[in-house]
Design a protein around this motif. Structure first.
Motif, PDB file in Angstrom:
ATOM      1  N   GLY A 281       0.805  -1.201   0.000  1.00 28.55           N
ATOM      2  CA  GLY A 281       0.000   0.000   0.000  1.00 28.55           C
ATOM      3  C   GLY A 281       0.847   1.263   0.000  1.00 28.55           C
ATOM      4  O   GLY A 281       2.022   1.268  -0.373  1.00 28.55           O
ATOM      5  N   SER A 282       0.237   2.353   0.453  1.00 32.27           N
ATOM      6  CA  SER A 282       0.934   3.638   0.473  1.00 32.27           C
ATOM      7  C   SER A 282       0.334   4.516   1.555  1.00 32.27           C
ATOM      8  O   SER A 282      -0.766   4.266   2.056  1.00 32.27           O
ATOM      9  N   CYS A 283       1.072   5.574   1.909  1.00 32.30           N
ATOM     10  CA  CYS A 283       0.610   6.498   2.947  1.00 32.30           C
ATOM     11  C   CYS A 283       1.353   7.817   2.814  1.00 32.30           C
ATOM     12  O   CYS A 283       2.326   7.937   2.059  1.00 32.30           O
ATOM     13  N   CYS A 287       5.353  15.357   9.816  1.00 34.58           N
ATOM     14  CA  CYS A 287       5.793  15.841  11.114  1.00 34.58           C
ATOM     15  C   CYS A 287       6.015  17.334  10.936  1.00 34.58           C
ATOM     16  O   CYS A 287       5.931  17.845   9.807  1.00 34.58           O
ATOM     17  N   PRO A 288       6.218  18.099  12.001  1.00 33.47           N
ATOM     18  CA  PRO A 288       6.346  19.557  11.836  1.00 33.47           C
ATOM     19  C   PRO A 288       7.359  19.945  10.760  1.00 33.47           C
ATOM     20  O   PRO A 288       8.521  19.548  10.806  1.00 33.47           O
ATOM     21  N   GLY A 289       6.886  20.668   9.743  1.00 38.74           N
ATOM     22  CA  GLY A 289       7.746  21.152   8.679  1.00 38.74           C
ATOM     23  C   GLY A 289       8.053  20.150   7.589  1.00 38.74           C
ATOM     24  O   GLY A 289       8.867  20.429   6.698  1.00 38.74           O
ATOM     25  N   PHE A 290       7.385  18.990   7.617  1.00 37.92           N
ATOM     26  CA  PHE A 290       7.717  17.945   6.634  1.00 37.92           C
ATOM     27  C   PHE A 290       6.482  17.117   6.294  1.00 37.92           C
ATOM     28  O   PHE A 290       5.690  16.771   7.176  1.00 37.92           O
ATOM     29  N   SER A 291       6.346  16.760   5.016  1.00 36.32           N
ATOM     30  CA  SER A 291       5.305  15.838   4.564  1.00 36.32           C
ATOM     31  C   SER A 291       5.796  15.170   3.283  1.00 36.32           C
ATOM     32  O   SER A 291       6.400  15.819   2.425  1.00 36.32           O
ATOM     33  N   ASP A 292       5.553  13.877   3.153  1.00 34.78           N
ATOM     34  CA  ASP A 292       5.991  13.167   1.949  1.00 34.78           C
ATOM     35  C   ASP A 292       5.155  11.902   1.779  1.00 34.78           C
ATOM     36  O   ASP A 292       4.568  11.384   2.742  1.00 34.78           O
ATOM     37  N   LYS A 293       5.127  11.416   0.554  1.00 29.03           N
ATOM     38  CA  LYS A 293       4.378  10.221   0.202  1.00 29.03           C
ATOM     39  C   LYS A 293       5.303   9.006   0.270  1.00 29.03           C
ATOM     40  O   LYS A 293       6.464   9.078  -0.149  1.00 29.03           O
ATOM     41  N   LEU A 294       4.791   7.898   0.801  1.00 24.50           N
ATOM     42  CA  LEU A 294       5.527   6.640   0.843  1.00 24.50           C
ATOM     43  C   LEU A 294       4.698   5.570   0.152  1.00 24.50           C
ATOM     44  O   LEU A 294       3.498   5.451   0.399  1.00 24.50           O
TER      45      LEU A 294
END
Length: 328
Positions: A281-283, A287-294
């Motif tokens: 799957g994916s998600c 966290c503060p100051g950071f976002s990314d797709k996995l």
């Protein structure tokens, strides 16, 4: 100095005589330059195979350089105190289109004495299994060096080893000293101590990528093998939306997170880096100051100084979470 953030690394891809193509089709790796990709070293600090960051302002720096600069902020104070500038674990995906050699790894004392390296304890999580795929770990019943060498000489070693029929989601613990191999048709996530010491016992009389038979280590292996039989499959509950512990040893703790709801994770008391390996799957991680797709096949290192993580699944996601515990 800029604040640390969750780190992605360039995979180190390895040509193997037993490798296949699922590293691309299942895990999204670019293996066009390899005929048979058997391993993807996701996060490594081993000499000659040091991972390089591929995201954020630290892109292009390798893991050793990061440890040199950030020390306990990256690894965790207790981890840095114990291991210094040496990254203690190695994270891999393996794809077997043929049987791997039957092999064994030495324990800590023997590995340090002979090679100046750590021993090799590991855990396997099966990402994909073809029908009738199997693997081998340990002996069917208690054995001895004499019995082992007799069967090895007679090409009947497999007759006394423990074979497991496997399917996706199965997990196995392989302590140092356990004879083992991965069978064809398996794609596996492997988490281990940072060591690349392997004693090859039997290689199916198969030439390596150079056309020559690969070296065997019969004598060295016989001295480190654990001849007592044991159970190595990890039985764990199917509990969604909360961490499920697979293994906890002095070397590392690995938990499975299978979730279809948002998760908020607090690592304040962990005092260790945390590594995620996405196995299904994916998600989105934030966290503060950071976002990314996995997505499936991705790996990520969360520095120890980051305590709060939020995971938002796309429908559903499964990942392996690994860190070094305060105590086993």
């Amino acid at each position: 100095m800029h604040a640390l953030y969750p780190l992605k690394f360039e995979p180190i891809l390895k040509e193997k005589v037993w490798g296949g193509k699922r590293m691309s089709s299942l895990l999204g790796k670019n293996i066009d330059h390899l005929s048979n990709c058997g391993e993807s070293w996701e996060i490594s600090g081993l000499t000659g195979n040091v991972s390089k960051v591929r995201n954020g302002f630290l892109a292009g720096n390798d893991l050793s350089e990061l440890i040199e600069v950030y020390m306990g902020e990256l690894l965790g104070e207790k981890v840095f105190d114990m291991h210094g500038h040496s990254f203690p674990l190695l994270f891999k995906f393996l794809d077997a289109d043929d049987d791997l050699s039957i092999q064994v790894h030495p324990g800590q004392n023997m590995a340090m004495e002979r090679h100046g390296q750590r021993g090799k304890e590991e855990i396997w999580y099966v990402v994909h299994a073809e029908p009738s795929a199997e693997l081998i770990i340990g002996f069917q019943e208690d054995s001895s060096e004499e019995t082992y060498l007799k069967h090895l000489q007679n090409n009947t070693l497999k007759d006394i080893l423990r074979t497991y029929k496997v399917q996706a989601g199965d997990a196995f613990h392989i302590p140092a000293g356990q004879v083992h191999t991965i069978g064809k048709g398996l794609t596996i996530c492997e988490i281990q101590q940072a060591s690349d010491i392997t004693y090859r016992i039997f290689d199916w009389n198969r030439p390596g990528t150079d056309g020559e038979l690969r070296k065997l280590h019969t004598g060295e292996a016989a001295e480190v093998i654990e001849y007592k039989a044991g159970e190595h499959k990890i039985n764990y509950p199917d509990t969604p939306n909360e961490p499920v512990e697979l293994i906890k040893t002095p070397n590392f703790t690995t938990r499975l997170l299978s979730f279809y709801q948002n998760l908020e994770l607090d690592y304040f008391f962990v005092d260790s880096f945390v590594v995620y390996m996405i196995v299904e799957g994916s998600c989105t991680i934030s966290c503060p100051g950071f976002s990314d797709k996995l997505k499936t096949g991705d790996s990520l290192l969360i520095p120890a100084e980051i305590n709060a993580i939020k995971l938002t699944p796309d429908h559903s996601c499964k990942l392996l979470e690994t860190f070094i515990s305060n105590q086993a």
